[in-house]
Design an enzyme around this catalytic site. Structure first.
Site, PDB file in Angstrom:
ATOM      1  N   GLY A 162      74.341  76.347  74.517  1.00  0.00           N
ATOM      2  CA  GLY A 162      74.866  76.919  73.284  1.00  0.00           C
ATOM      3  C   GLY A 162      75.680  77.763  73.788  1.00  0.00           C
TER       4      GLY A 162
ATOM      5  N   ARG B  46      75.738  65.812  71.643  1.00  0.00           N
ATOM      6  CA  ARG B  46      75.901  66.400  72.712  1.00  0.00           C
ATOM      7  C   ARG B  46      76.469  66.743  74.432  1.00  0.00           C
TER       8      ARG B  46
ATOM      9  N   VAL C 177      61.798  73.404  73.690  1.00  0.00           N
ATOM     10  CA  VAL C 177      61.440  74.617  74.353  1.00  0.00           C
ATOM     11  C   VAL C 177      60.147  75.295  73.867  1.00  0.00           C
TER      12      VAL C 177
ATOM     13  N   ASP D 101      68.023  83.623  57.828  1.00  0.00           N
ATOM     14  CA  ASP D 101      67.247  84.757  57.772  1.00  0.00           C
ATOM     15  C   ASP D 101      67.500  84.557  55.974  1.00  0.00           C
TER      16      ASP D 101
ATOM     17  N   GLN E 202      66.805  94.320  61.396  1.00  0.00           N
ATOM     18  CA  GLN E 202      67.739  94.250  60.144  1.00  0.00           C
ATOM     19  C   GLN E 202      67.322  93.068  59.235  1.00  0.00           C
ATOM     20  N   PHE E 203      68.144  93.987  57.707  1.00  0.00           N
ATOM     21  CA  PHE E 203      68.190  92.898  56.799  1.00  0.00           C
ATOM     22  C   PHE E 203      68.239  91.953  56.686  1.00  0.00           C
TER      23      PHE E 203
ATOM     24  N   TYR F  57      63.386  86.916  62.491  1.00  0.00           N
ATOM     25  CA  TYR F  57      63.692  87.217  63.772  1.00  0.00           C
ATOM     26  C   TYR F  57      64.072  88.529  65.125  1.00  0.00           C
TER      27      TYR F  57
ATOM     28  N   PRO G  58      71.921  92.221  73.140  1.00  0.00           N
ATOM     29  CA  PRO G  58      72.717  91.474  72.683  1.00  0.00           C
ATOM     30  C   PRO G  58      73.405  92.629  71.034  1.00  0.00           C
TER      31      PRO G  58
ATOM     32  N   ARG H  13      76.654  84.615  55.591  1.00  0.00           N
ATOM     33  CA  ARG H  13      77.193  84.839  54.848  1.00  0.00           C
ATOM     34  C   ARG H  13      78.962  85.688  55.537  1.00  0.00           C
TER      35      ARG H  13
HETATM   36  N1  CAA Z   1      70.110  97.260  53.520  1.00  0.00           N
HETATM   37  C1  CAA Z   1      70.398  97.707  51.881  1.00  0.00           C
HETATM   38  N2  CAA Z   1      70.210  96.753  51.304  1.00  0.00           N
HETATM   39  C2  CAA Z   1      70.812  96.041  51.027  1.00  0.00           C
HETATM   40  C3  CAA Z   1      71.450  95.571  53.304  1.00  0.00           C
HETATM   41  C4  CAA Z   1      71.046  95.753  53.484  1.00  0.00           C
HETATM   42  N3  CAA Z   1      71.224  95.898  55.024  1.00  0.00           N
HETATM   43  N4  CAA Z   1      72.129  94.346  52.728  1.00  0.00           N
HETATM   44  C5  CAA Z   1      71.809  93.956  51.654  1.00  0.00           C
HETATM   45  N5  CAA Z   1      71.545  94.809  50.540  1.00  0.00           N
HETATM   46  C6  CAA Z   1      70.889  94.625  49.431  1.00  0.00           C
HETATM   47  C7  CAA Z   1      71.988  94.160  48.665  1.00  0.00           C
HETATM   48  O1  CAA Z   1      73.697  95.269  48.271  1.00  0.00           O
HETATM   49  C8  CAA Z   1      71.672  93.574  47.100  1.00  0.00           C
HETATM   50  O2  CAA Z   1      70.746  94.347  46.706  1.00  0.00           O
HETATM   51  P1  CAA Z   1      71.337  94.503  44.302  1.00  0.00           P
HETATM   52  O3  CAA Z   1      70.322  93.907  44.271  1.00  0.00           O
HETATM   53  O4  CAA Z   1      71.360  95.796  44.337  1.00  0.00           O
HETATM   54  O5  CAA Z   1      72.778  93.926  44.295  1.00  0.00           O
HETATM   55  C9  CAA Z   1      70.288  93.135  47.678  1.00  0.00           C
HETATM   56  O6  CAA Z   1      69.510  93.502  49.326  1.00  0.00           O
HETATM   57  C10 CAA Z   1      70.139  92.075  48.195  1.00  0.00           C
HETATM   58  O7  CAA Z   1      71.082  91.221  48.870  1.00  0.00           O
HETATM   59  P2  CAA Z   1      71.882  90.095  49.272  1.00  0.00           P
HETATM   60  O8  CAA Z   1      72.771  89.908  47.986  1.00  0.00           O
HETATM   61  O9  CAA Z   1      72.912  90.250  50.577  1.00  0.00           O
HETATM   62  O10 CAA Z   1      70.504  89.369  49.205  1.00  0.00           O
HETATM   63  P3  CAA Z   1      70.343  88.228  49.877  1.00  0.00           P
HETATM   64  O11 CAA Z   1      68.744  87.063  49.636  1.00  0.00           O
HETATM   65  O12 CAA Z   1      72.039  87.199  48.954  1.00  0.00           O
HETATM   66  O13 CAA Z   1      70.835  87.894  51.356  1.00  0.00           O
HETATM   67  C11 CAA Z   1      70.402  87.373  53.680  1.00  0.00           C
HETATM   68  C12 CAA Z   1      69.758  87.539  51.826  1.00  0.00           C
HETATM   69  C13 CAA Z   1      71.219  86.407  53.406  1.00  0.00           C
HETATM   70  C14 CAA Z   1      69.292  87.643  54.277  1.00  0.00           C
HETATM   71  C15 CAA Z   1      71.665  88.724  53.602  1.00  0.00           C
HETATM   72  O14 CAA Z   1      70.996  89.914  53.336  1.00  0.00           O
HETATM   73  C16 CAA Z   1      71.868  88.840  55.645  1.00  0.00           C
HETATM   74  O15 CAA Z   1      72.818  87.677  55.232  1.00  0.00           O
HETATM   75  N6  CAA Z   1      71.571  89.438  56.218  1.00  0.00           N
HETATM   76  C17 CAA Z   1      72.336  90.057  57.660  1.00  0.00           C
HETATM   77  C18 CAA Z   1      71.509  89.349  57.837  1.00  0.00           C
HETATM   78  C19 CAA Z   1      71.814  88.519  59.570  1.00  0.00           C
HETATM   79  O16 CAA Z   1      72.604  89.996  60.252  1.00  0.00           O
HETATM   80  N7  CAA Z   1      71.760  88.063  60.413  1.00  0.00           N
HETATM   81  C20 CAA Z   1      72.727  87.769  62.084  1.00  0.00           C
HETATM   82  C21 CAA Z   1      72.272  86.307  62.491  1.00  0.00           C
HETATM   83  S1  CAA Z   1      73.337  86.243  63.817  1.00  0.00           S
HETATM   84  C22 CAA Z   1      71.689  86.680  64.546  1.00  0.00           C
HETATM   85  O17 CAA Z   1      70.688  87.365  64.615  1.00  0.00           O
HETATM   86  C23 CAA Z   1      72.144  87.364  66.279  1.00  0.00           C
HETATM   87  C24 CAA Z   1      71.839  88.517  66.696  1.00  0.00           C
HETATM   88  O18 CAA Z   1      70.765  88.816  67.490  1.00  0.00           O
HETATM   89  C25 CAA Z   1      72.919  89.822  66.355  1.00  0.00           C
HETATM   90  P1  NAP Z   2      73.747  78.920  69.600  1.00  0.00           P
HETATM   91  O1  NAP Z   2      75.091  78.765  70.380  1.00  0.00           O
HETATM   92  O2  NAP Z   2      73.038  78.476  68.360  1.00  0.00           O
HETATM   93  O3  NAP Z   2      72.776  78.461  71.358  1.00  0.00           O
HETATM   94  C1  NAP Z   2      71.096  78.763  71.016  1.00  0.00           C
HETATM   95  C2  NAP Z   2      71.146  77.310  71.496  1.00  0.00           C
HETATM   96  O4  NAP Z   2      69.690  77.136  71.651  1.00  0.00           O
HETATM   97  C3  NAP Z   2      71.254  76.027  71.023  1.00  0.00           C
HETATM   98  O5  NAP Z   2      71.584  75.182  72.032  1.00  0.00           O
HETATM   99  C4  NAP Z   2      70.597  75.249  70.534  1.00  0.00           C
HETATM  100  O6  NAP Z   2      70.313  73.895  70.279  1.00  0.00           O
HETATM  101  C5  NAP Z   2      69.235  75.980  71.116  1.00  0.00           C
HETATM  102  N1  NAP Z   2      68.212  75.550  71.230  1.00  0.00           N
HETATM  103  C6  NAP Z   2      67.574  75.771  69.728  1.00  0.00           C
HETATM  104  N2  NAP Z   2      66.330  75.383  69.249  1.00  0.00           N
HETATM  105  C7  NAP Z   2      65.657  75.252  70.381  1.00  0.00           C
HETATM  106  C8  NAP Z   2      64.606  74.319  71.578  1.00  0.00           C
HETATM  107  N3  NAP Z   2      63.473  74.136  70.233  1.00  0.00           N
HETATM  108  N4  NAP Z   2      64.475  74.579  72.844  1.00  0.00           N
HETATM  109  C9  NAP Z   2      65.736  73.890  72.973  1.00  0.00           C
HETATM  110  N5  NAP Z   2      66.749  74.428  73.169  1.00  0.00           N
HETATM  111  C10 NAP Z   2      67.007  74.787  71.555  1.00  0.00           C
HETATM  112  O7  NAP Z   2      73.166  80.866  70.104  1.00  0.00           O
HETATM  113  P2  NAP Z   2      73.668  82.078  71.034  1.00  0.00           P
HETATM  114  O8  NAP Z   2      74.491  83.010  70.885  1.00  0.00           O
HETATM  115  O9  NAP Z   2      74.077  80.696  72.912  1.00  0.00           O
HETATM  116  O10 NAP Z   2      71.953  82.370  70.943  1.00  0.00           O
HETATM  117  C11 NAP Z   2      71.686  82.818  72.499  1.00  0.00           C
HETATM  118  C12 NAP Z   2      70.464  83.183  72.228  1.00  0.00           C
HETATM  119  O11 NAP Z   2      71.414  84.580  72.278  1.00  0.00           O
HETATM  120  C13 NAP Z   2      69.171  83.488  71.589  1.00  0.00           C
HETATM  121  O12 NAP Z   2      68.261  83.405  71.400  1.00  0.00           O
HETATM  122  C14 NAP Z   2      70.171  84.875  70.482  1.00  0.00           C
HETATM  123  O13 NAP Z   2      68.993  84.925  69.577  1.00  0.00           O
HETATM  124  C15 NAP Z   2      70.610  85.179  71.207  1.00  0.00           C
HETATM  125  N6  NAP Z   2      71.795  86.870  70.496  1.00  0.00           N
HETATM  126  C16 NAP Z   2      72.857  85.971  69.890  1.00  0.00           C
HETATM  127  C17 NAP Z   2      73.209  86.935  69.625  1.00  0.00           C
HETATM  128  C18 NAP Z   2      75.081  86.455  69.076  1.00  0.00           C
HETATM  129  O14 NAP Z   2      74.919  87.315  68.021  1.00  0.00           O
HETATM  130  N7  NAP Z   2      74.970  85.091  68.872  1.00  0.00           N
HETATM  131  C19 NAP Z   2      72.838  88.066  69.800  1.00  0.00           C
HETATM  132  C20 NAP Z   2      72.295  88.831  69.938  1.00  0.00           C
HETATM  133  C21 NAP Z   2      71.069  87.751  70.643  1.00  0.00           C
HETATM  134  P3  NAP Z   2      71.322  73.275  69.390  1.00  0.00           P
HETATM  135  O15 NAP Z   2      72.575  73.718  69.474  1.00  0.00           O
HETATM  136  O16 NAP Z   2      70.896  71.636  69.564  1.00  0.00           O
HETATM  137  O17 NAP Z   2      70.505  73.793  67.984  1.00  0.00           O
END
Ligand code: CAA
Ligand code: NAP
Length: 248
Positions: free
Chosen positions: A13, A41, A64, A96, A149-150, A155, A185, A197
């Site tokens: 990844g 891949r 894993v 999420d 995180q909301f 996670y 991170p 989104r």
């Molecule tokens: N705090 C308080 N309220 C919030 C909020 C926040 N952070 N975010 C949204 N809300 C509110 C909205 O304003 C909305 O209010 P109204 O109903 O009054 O309009 C309500 O909560 C619903 O919000 P959404 O429309 O966003 O809800 P949804 O069901 O459409 O979406 C969700 C839910 C997809 C989880 C979306 O909230 C989201 O994407 N959240 C962020 C998740 C995120 O950060 N993911 C990271 C993934 S990568 C990663 O995690 C790597 C890493 O380690 C950093």
């Molecule tokens: P990524 O590019 O999606 O890499 C994650 C890798 O894990 C992918 O290669 C995925 O394979 C593999 N994987 C998923 N399920 C598995 C399983 N059951 N067994 C073996 N491999 C599996 O994401 P990344 O950003 O590099 O993330 C690496 C780590 O950092 C994750 O633990 C993530 O939570 C953490 N992290 C990421 C961020 C960020 O913002 N990107 C921030 C903080 C922490 P497939 O692609 O084939 O599914």
């Protein structure tokens, strides 16, 4: 950190690839990059790294999130390369959703792939590291495990759990030459963010004090330090690398 056998879960990844490159660059290291069985891949990924001159990186297929598959994967690495000295628990996924809409599947898959996987793989290497008197384990946690995180109850719980695991295990192996740490991170530019989104991601980036995402290489550089000889006094730590997003 030379002459070591390294296992990086989810090694093909975004962050995993940067860690593989970085750790394979150290003299005499051999790196096993884990991927899911049948990853389509895999050959392309390996060929790309070979073309960059990395002939010391090999693929290790295994799910894993599944204990038996993780056990078989570690056995294969140990038989074909050697005992694992450095383990990077990096495999992870996000599913999420707000809790009121979260399915059991979304909950369990995230706990299995991030947290249970950490048990599944570490359980298979920690005894050997302890017996040999040297080892390094680094868990990829997250800023969202530190502050919540909301939309990420699954996670955030899994990532906080990974560091709880690190602190507990660090105490069990502290006298055996094995260190166990987490890195947390902030948002890193990889495929993982593609599930978000665009409007939500944009807002998050606007709120990062440093004004940008991290690069996978920045995370790999911290991991490389933690697995080095020089970092031998660091254990049970959770090192933040988040552009100022969360300070504690
Ligand atoms: N705090 C308080 N309220 C919030 C909020 C926040 N952070 N975010 C949204 N809300 C509110 C909205 O304003 C909305 O209010 P109204 O109903 O009054 O309009 C309500 O909560 C619903 O919000 P959404 O429309 O966003 O809800 P949804 O069901 O459409 O979406 C969700 C839910 C997809 C989880 C979306 O909230 C989201 O994407 N959240 C962020 C998740 C995120 O950060 N993911 C990271 C993934 S990568 C990663 O995690 C790597 C890493 O380690 C950093
Ligand atoms: P990524 O590019 O999606 O890499 C994650 C890798 O894990 C992918 O290669 C995925 O394979 C593999 N994987 C998923 N399920 C598995 C399983 N059951 N067994 C073996 N491999 C599996 O994401 P990344 O950003 O590099 O993330 C690496 C780590 O950092 C994750 O633990 C993530 O939570 C953490 N992290 C990421 C961020 C960020 O913002 N990107 C921030 C903080 C922490 P497939 O692609 O084939 O599914």
């Amino acid at each position: 950190m030379t002459g070591r056998v390294v296992l990086v879960t989810g090694g093909m990844g975004g962050i995993g690839t940067a860690i593989c490159r970085r750790l394979a660059a150290a003299q005499g290291n051999v790196v096993a990059a884990n991927c899911l069985p049948g990853y389509d891949r895999k050959d392309e990924w390996l060929a790309g790294l070979r073309a960059e001159g990395f002939h010391n990186i090999h693929a290790a297929e295994g799910d894993v999130a599944d204990y038996d598959s993780a056990t078989a994967m570690v056995s294969h690495v140990e038989a074909s390369i050697g005992p694992v000295d450095i383990l990077i628990n990096n495999a992870g996924i996000v599913r999420d959703n707000v809790l009121r809409k979260m399915s059991v599947g979304e909950w369990l898959s995230v706990i299995d792939t991030n947290l249970n996987a950490t048990f599944n793989v570490t359980r298979n290497v920690v005894e050997g590291m302890s017996e040999r008197g040297w080892g390094r384990i680094v868990n990829l946690s997250s800023v969202n495990g530190q502050r919540g995180q909301f939309g990420q109850t699954n996670y955030s719980a899994a990532k906080a759990g990974m560091h709880g695991f690190a602190m507990a295990l660090a105490q069990e192996v502290v006298k055996k030459g094995v260190t166990v740490n987490s890195v947390s991170p902030g948002y890193v530019a990889t495929e993982m963010l593609r599930s978000m989104r665009p409007d939500v991601l944009e807002k998050i980036i606007a709120g990062i004090p440093m004004g940008r995402l991290a690069t996978p290489e920045e995370i790999a550089s911290l991991v490389a330090y933690l697995v080095s000889e020089e970092a031998g006094y660091i254990t049970g730590a959770n090192i933040a690398i988040n552009g100022g997003m969360y300070m504690s």
